[in-house]
Design a protein around this motif. Structure first.
Motif, PDB file in Angstrom:
ATOM      1  N   LEU A 330       0.823  -1.212   0.000  1.00  9.80           N
ATOM      2  CA  LEU A 330       0.000   0.000   0.000  1.00  9.80           C
ATOM      3  C   LEU A 330       0.855   1.259   0.000  1.00  9.80           C
ATOM      4  O   LEU A 330       0.617   2.184  -0.794  1.00  9.80           O
ATOM      5  CB  LEU A 330      -0.936  -0.009   1.213  1.00  9.80           C
ATOM      6  N   THR A 331       1.841   1.336   0.883  1.00 13.28           N
ATOM      7  CA  THR A 331       2.660   2.548   0.939  1.00 13.28           C
ATOM      8  C   THR A 331       3.511   2.695  -0.323  1.00 13.28           C
ATOM      9  O   THR A 331       3.636   3.797  -0.871  1.00 13.28           O
ATOM     10  CB  THR A 331       3.573   2.532   2.170  1.00 13.28           C
ATOM     11  N   MET A 332       4.065   1.589  -0.808  1.00 10.45           N
ATOM     12  CA  MET A 332       4.929   1.682  -1.985  1.00 10.45           C
ATOM     13  C   MET A 332       4.124   2.029  -3.229  1.00 10.45           C
ATOM     14  O   MET A 332       4.547   2.864  -4.045  1.00 10.45           O
ATOM     15  CB  MET A 332       5.680   0.361  -2.181  1.00 10.45           C
ATOM     16  N   ALA A 333       2.956   1.403  -3.408  1.00  9.57           N
ATOM     17  CA  ALA A 333       2.139   1.682  -4.587  1.00  9.57           C
ATOM     18  C   ALA A 333       1.592   3.109  -4.555  1.00  9.57           C
ATOM     19  O   ALA A 333       1.562   3.798  -5.584  1.00  9.57           O
ATOM     20  CB  ALA A 333       0.986   0.677  -4.675  1.00  9.57           C
ATOM     21  N   ALA A 334       1.170   3.571  -3.384  1.00  8.71           N
ATOM     22  CA  ALA A 334       0.635   4.937  -3.267  1.00  8.71           C
ATOM     23  C   ALA A 334       1.700   5.972  -3.598  1.00  8.71           C
ATOM     24  O   ALA A 334       1.442   6.938  -4.335  1.00  8.71           O
ATOM     25  CB  ALA A 334       0.083   5.158  -1.866  1.00  8.71           C
ATOM     26  N   LEU A 335       2.903   5.792  -3.069  1.00  8.98           N
ATOM     27  CA  LEU A 335       3.982   6.742  -3.353  1.00  8.98           C
ATOM     28  C   LEU A 335       4.461   6.615  -4.792  1.00  8.98           C
ATOM     29  O   LEU A 335       4.871   7.604  -5.411  1.00  8.98           O
ATOM     30  CB  LEU A 335       5.135   6.526  -2.372  1.00  8.98           C
ATOM     31  N   PHE A 336       4.426   5.410  -5.346  1.00  8.98           N
ATOM     32  CA  PHE A 336       4.810   5.215  -6.741  1.00  8.98           C
ATOM     33  C   PHE A 336       3.871   5.981  -7.672  1.00  8.98           C
ATOM     34  O   PHE A 336       4.317   6.632  -8.623  1.00  8.98           O
ATOM     35  CB  PHE A 336       4.779   3.727  -7.095  1.00  8.98           C
ATOM     36  N   ILE A 337       2.576   5.928  -7.409  1.00  5.00           N
ATOM     37  CA  ILE A 337       1.597   6.650  -8.228  1.00  5.00           C
ATOM     38  C   ILE A 337       1.872   8.144  -8.160  1.00  5.00           C
ATOM     39  O   ILE A 337       1.819   8.857  -9.179  1.00  5.00           O
ATOM     40  CB  ILE A 337       0.167   6.324  -7.757  1.00  5.00           C
ATOM     41  N   ALA A 338       2.181   8.644  -6.956  1.00  9.88           N
ATOM     42  CA  ALA A 338       2.486  10.073  -6.816  1.00  9.88           C
ATOM     43  C   ALA A 338       3.761  10.422  -7.566  1.00  9.88           C
ATOM     44  O   ALA A 338       3.816  11.434  -8.290  1.00  9.88           O
ATOM     45  CB  ALA A 338       2.618  10.434  -5.336  1.00  9.88           C
ATOM     46  N   GLN A 339       4.801   9.588  -7.446  1.00 12.67           N
ATOM     47  CA  GLN A 339       6.066   9.847  -8.140  1.00 12.67           C
ATOM     48  C   GLN A 339       5.883   9.781  -9.652  1.00 12.67           C
ATOM     49  O   GLN A 339       6.442  10.615 -10.393  1.00 12.67           O
ATOM     50  CB  GLN A 339       7.112   8.827  -7.690  1.00 12.67           C
ATOM     51  N   ALA A 340       5.100   8.804 -10.127  1.00  7.01           N
ATOM     52  CA  ALA A 340       4.878   8.672 -11.569  1.00  7.01           C
ATOM     53  C   ALA A 340       4.130   9.868 -12.124  1.00  7.01           C
ATOM     54  O   ALA A 340       4.291  10.227 -13.301  1.00  7.01           O
ATOM     55  CB  ALA A 340       4.102   7.382 -11.863  1.00  7.01           C
ATOM     56  N   GLY A 341       3.314  10.511 -11.296  1.00  9.40           N
ATOM     57  CA  GLY A 341       2.587  11.699 -11.727  1.00  9.40           C
ATOM     58  C   GLY A 341       3.346  12.986 -11.497  1.00  9.40           C
ATOM     59  O   GLY A 341       2.775  14.077 -11.664  1.00  9.40           O
ATOM     60  N   GLY A 342       4.619  12.884 -11.089  1.00  3.95           N
ATOM     61  CA  GLY A 342       5.431  14.078 -10.878  1.00  3.95           C
ATOM     62  C   GLY A 342       5.197  14.757  -9.550  1.00  3.95           C
ATOM     63  O   GLY A 342       5.655  15.887  -9.334  1.00  3.95           O
ATOM     64  N   GLN A 343       4.496  14.092  -8.627  1.00  4.47           N
ATOM     65  CA  GLN A 343       4.211  14.678  -7.319  1.00  4.47           C
ATOM     66  C   GLN A 343       5.323  14.328  -6.342  1.00  4.47           C
ATOM     67  O   GLN A 343       5.839  13.212  -6.336  1.00  4.47           O
ATOM     68  CB  GLN A 343       2.885  14.124  -6.783  1.00  4.47           C
ATOM     69  N   ASP A 344       5.669  15.285  -5.492  1.00  2.00           N
ATOM     70  CA  ASP A 344       6.640  15.047  -4.433  1.00  2.00           C
ATOM     71  C   ASP A 344       5.940  15.326  -3.107  1.00  2.00           C
ATOM     72  O   ASP A 344       5.856  16.465  -2.655  1.00  2.00           O
ATOM     73  CB  ASP A 344       7.858  15.952  -4.607  1.00  2.00           C
ATOM     74  N   LEU A 345       5.419  14.279  -2.485  1.00  4.83           N
ATOM     75  CA  LEU A 345       4.614  14.450  -1.280  1.00  4.83           C
ATOM     76  C   LEU A 345       5.498  14.804  -0.092  1.00  4.83           C
ATOM     77  O   LEU A 345       6.501  14.128   0.171  1.00  4.83           O
ATOM     78  CB  LEU A 345       3.842  13.166  -0.963  1.00  4.83           C
ATOM     79  N   PRO A 346       5.146  15.854   0.658  1.00  8.41           N
ATOM     80  CA  PRO A 346       5.882  16.195   1.888  1.00  8.41           C
ATOM     81  C   PRO A 346       5.772  15.055   2.898  1.00  8.41           C
ATOM     82  O   PRO A 346       4.825  14.263   2.867  1.00  8.41           O
ATOM     83  CB  PRO A 346       5.171  17.459   2.389  1.00  8.41           C
ATOM     84  N   TRP A 347       6.742  15.001   3.805  1.00  5.43           N
ATOM     85  CA  TRP A 347       6.745  13.929   4.793  1.00  5.43           C
ATOM     86  C   TRP A 347       5.498  13.954   5.663  1.00  5.43           C
ATOM     87  O   TRP A 347       4.981  12.908   6.062  1.00  5.43           O
ATOM     88  CB  TRP A 347       7.995  14.011   5.654  1.00  5.43           C
ATOM     89  N   GLY A 348       4.998  15.136   5.973  1.00  2.85           N
ATOM     90  CA  GLY A 348       3.788  15.222   6.785  1.00  2.85           C
ATOM     91  C   GLY A 348       2.601  14.571   6.095  1.00  2.85           C
ATOM     92  O   GLY A 348       1.802  13.873   6.724  1.00  2.85           O
ATOM     93  N   VAL A 349       2.488  14.808   4.769  1.00  2.00           N
ATOM     94  CA  VAL A 349       1.412  14.195   3.998  1.00  2.00           C
ATOM     95  C   VAL A 349       1.594  12.680   3.953  1.00  2.00           C
ATOM     96  O   VAL A 349       0.631  11.913   4.083  1.00  2.00           O
ATOM     97  CB  VAL A 349       1.380  14.783   2.572  1.00  2.00           C
ATOM     98  N   GLN A 350       2.834  12.237   3.796  1.00  2.00           N
ATOM     99  CA  GLN A 350       3.102  10.799   3.737  1.00  2.00           C
ATOM    100  C   GLN A 350       2.748  10.121   5.053  1.00  2.00           C
ATOM    101  O   GLN A 350       2.169   9.022   5.053  1.00  2.00           O
ATOM    102  CB  GLN A 350       4.572  10.554   3.396  1.00  2.00           C
ATOM    103  N   LEU A 351       3.070  10.752   6.161  1.00  2.00           N
ATOM    104  CA  LEU A 351       2.735  10.177   7.453  1.00  2.00           C
ATOM    105  C   LEU A 351       1.227  10.130   7.664  1.00  2.00           C
ATOM    106  O   LEU A 351       0.695   9.187   8.266  1.00  2.00           O
ATOM    107  CB  LEU A 351       3.405  10.966   8.585  1.00  2.00           C
ATOM    108  N   GLY A 352       0.532  11.149   7.156  1.00  2.00           N
ATOM    109  CA  GLY A 352      -0.928  11.131   7.226  1.00  2.00           C
ATOM    110  C   GLY A 352      -1.506   9.988   6.403  1.00  2.00           C
ATOM    111  O   GLY A 352      -2.479   9.337   6.817  1.00  2.00           O
TER     112      GLY A 352
END
Length: 476
Positions: A330-352
Motif C-alpha cells: 500500500l505505501t509503496m504503490a501509493a507513493l509510486f503513483i504520486a512519483q509517476a505523476g510528478g508529485q513530491d509528497l511532503p513527509w507530513g502528507v506521507q505520514l498522514g
C-alpha cells in the motif's frame, strides 16, 4: 494401533513417520505445475492467457470451505478453553502484536520507496481502455468505505446469522464464531463438551473435503503461472521492473530482518519455519492467494505445537488484521503513483497517508486482486490535491499490469507473517509445546500430513477422548 495413527506426529516420543517418496508429496507436483506453466506461458502466450479459469476455480473451491473451517475451529478453540478471560488474554496480545507489525511494515515500505523512488521519471503511458475501466471500477468499489463507524456496521457486524457464510465474509464469520464460542463457554461443562464434540466432528469432515480439493493445487498452479506469463509478457514486466524489484526486496528484508528478529526473540528460526510450510508457500506461488492455504495452516500449526485455542483465534484474525505484505504494498504503490505523476509528497502528507492506511489495511481479503481495491479505497479516502479521482484511476490502471506479480509477494509475506505471529503469540501466552515445535522445525515431515492425520485419527480418538474434556484433547 492403526497405520494412520502410527504416522501421527508424536506428542511425546513415539516413532516419527516414515518419509514418503518425493513424487508422492504435494509440493513436488506444485513445482511441476509451476514449471509447466512458465513453459506454456512463453511458448503459447495466447493459449496461456485463457487459462486463468484454472486458479479461479481452485480459489472458488477453497473459498467455499474457508468460512465453515474458521467458524468450527474458532468455536472449538475458544469453547475448549472454558474461560473467556483466558481467550480474551490471547486476543489482546494478538491484536497488540498485529498493530506493531502493521506499523513496522507500513514504515518500512515508506522508507524504501522514498530512497529508491521507483516512480521518478516514469514516462506517461496511456493505459489500455479495458484496464482503465477496471481501475475505475476499483476506485468506485474503494470509495464505498467511509470511516470506523461504517466499517463496524457494514464490514464487521453480521446482518444475519447465515448471511456471512453465503457472502463468504470472513471477518463477519469470525465475529459470529466468537459470539457462539462465548455462548458455548457459558454452558454447563457436560453440555459444553457435547456441543464442542459435535462441532469437532463437522470440522473433521471439512478437513477431509480440503484433502480432496488440494489434489487440484498443481493444476491451479499451472494455470495461474501460465496466465501470468502469457498475459504480461517480457515488455509489460519490464516497464515496472523497478517497482517490482523494490517491492519484492522490501518484503524479503521484512521477512529476514524483522520477522527473523521476532522469531529469534521467541526462540525459533524463521527459515526453519518457512521450510516447514513450504507446501503452502508453493500453493500460494501458483494461486497468488493466501486464502487457499488457511485451512491447511490451521491444522499444521496445531500439529506443530501451538494450542488449538491460540491457532484458531490468532491465524484467522491475522488474515484480516495482520497483512504485512499488503501494508508494504500500500505505501509503496501509493507513493509510486504520486512519483509517476510528478508529485513530491511532503513527509507530513506521507505520514498522514500511513495513518490512514493503518485503518484501511485492516479487513483486506487474502485473495488475489484485493490489494488493488484496498489501495483505491485508501487513496480515495485520502483525496485532496495529491490524489484526484482521475489520477487514482490512471495510477491503478498502470499498476494493474503487474499486480499479479505483486500479489505473489503480498500473499507470501502475509502468510509467513501470520505463521510467525501464531507461533510467537502461542509462546507468549504459554500455549506452545516447544519440544514438539522444535521437532517439527527440524523435521517438517512430522506435520506435513497434518490434515490427513486429522481425518484418519477420528474414531479411536473419539473413544479415548470420552473421559476427557475437549480442552485436554486439543492441548499439546
Amino acid at each position: 494401533m492403526s497405520t494412520q495413527e502410527a504416522t501421527a506426529p508424536p506428542p511425546g516420543g513415539s516413532a516419527p513417520p516414515r518419509r514418503s517418496a518425493v513424487w508422492t508429496q504435494l509440493w513436488f507436483w506444485v513445482v511441476i505445475g509451476i514449471a509447466a506453466g512458465v513453459v506454456v506461458g512463453l511458448a503459447a502466450p495466447d493459449f496461456a492467457s485463457d487459462l486463468k479459469f484454472l486458479p479461479d476455480i481452485f480459489i472458488q473451491l477453497i473459498k467455499m470451505i474457508t468460512a465453515p473451517v474458521i467458524f468450527c475451529t474458532v468455536i472449538v478453540g475458544i469453547a475448549s478453553i472454558g474461560s473467556l478471560a483466558t481467550a480474551g488474554g490471547i486476543a489482546v496480545r494478538a491484536l497488540a502484536y498485529f498493530l506493531l507489525m502493521t506499523l513496522v511494515a507500513l514504515g518500512l515500505g515508506l522508507i524504501v520507496v522514498n530512497i529508491v523512488k521507483p516512480g521518478a521519471g516514469f514516462p506517461p503511458i496511456p493505459p489500455d481502455p479495458e484496464t482503465l475501466a477496471e481501475a475505475q471500477a476499483d476506485v468506485a468499489s474503494g470509495s464505498e468505505g467511509g470511516g470506523a463507524l461504517e466499517f463496524i456496521e457494514n464490514t464487521l457486524l453480521p446482518e444475519s446469522f447465515f448471511g456471512p457464510f453465503v457472502e463468504n465474509e470472513i471477518l463477519r464469520v469470525l465475529v459470529l464464531a466468537i459470539l457462539v464460542a462465548a455462548a458455548t463457554s457459558m454452558l454447563a461443562p457436560a453440555l459444553r463438551k457435547r456441543v464442542v464434540g459435535g462441532i469437532e466432528l463437522i470440522a473433521k469432515v471439512i478437513f477431509g473435503l480440503i484433502r480432496l480439493i488440494m489434489f487440484l493445487a498443481p493444476i491451479a498452479a499451472f494455470g495461474g503461472i501460465a496466465y501470468t506469463v502469457g498475459a504480461l509478457g517480457g515488455e509489460s514486466l519490464g516497464n515496472l521492473l523497478a517497482l517490482m524489484v523494490t517491492f519484492w526486496g522490501t518484503c524479503l528484508v521484512f521477512v529476514v530482518v524483522v520477522l527473523g528478529a521476532v522469531s529469534a526473540l521467541s526462540g525459533f528460526n524463521v527459515f526453519k519455519l518457512i521450510r516447514m510450510i513450504k507446501d503452502e508457500i508453493l500453493i500460494i506461488v501458483g494461486t497468488s492467494s493466501s486464502e487457499t492455504v488457511l485451512p491447511r495452516l490451521l491444522a499444521k500449526l496445531e500439529s506443530a505445537g501451538a494450542s488449538r485455542s491460540t491457532v484458531s483465534m490468532v491465524l484467522p484474525t491475522g488474515y484480516s488484521f495482520n497483512l504485512d505484505g499488503t501494508c508494504i504494498y500500500l505505501t509503496m504503490a501509493a507513493l509510486f503513483i504520486a512519483q509517476a505523476g510528478g508529485q513530491d509528497l511532503p513527509w507530513g502528507v506521507q505520514l498522514g497517508l500511513v495513518a490512514l492506511m493503518l485503518l484501511t489495511s485492516k479487513g483486506a481479503a487474502g485473495v488475489s486482486g484485493a490489494g488493488l481495491v484496498t489501495l483505491a479505497a485508501s487513496l480515495q479516502a485520502f483525496g485532496g490535491e495529491f490524489y484526484t479521482t482521475e489520477s487514482i484511476a490512471i495510477g491503478i490502471a498502470i499498476i494493474a499490469g503487474i499486480d499479479r506479480i505483486m500479489s505473489e509477494g503480498r500473499a507470501l509475506t502475509n502468510v509467513i507473517g501470520n505463521t510467525v505471529a501464531t507461533m510467537v503469540v502461542a509462546g507468549w501466552c504459554g500455549e506452545r509445546d516447544d519440544e514438539r515445535f522444535q521437532a517439527a522445525l527440524n523435521d517438517p515431515s512430522l506435520v506435513r500430513d497434518a490434515i490427513e492425520q486429522e481425518t484418519h485419527r477420528g474414531d479411536e480418538e473419539d473413544e479415548t477422548s470420552s473421559d476427557r474434556t475437549p480442552a485436554t484433547a486439543g492441548a499439546h
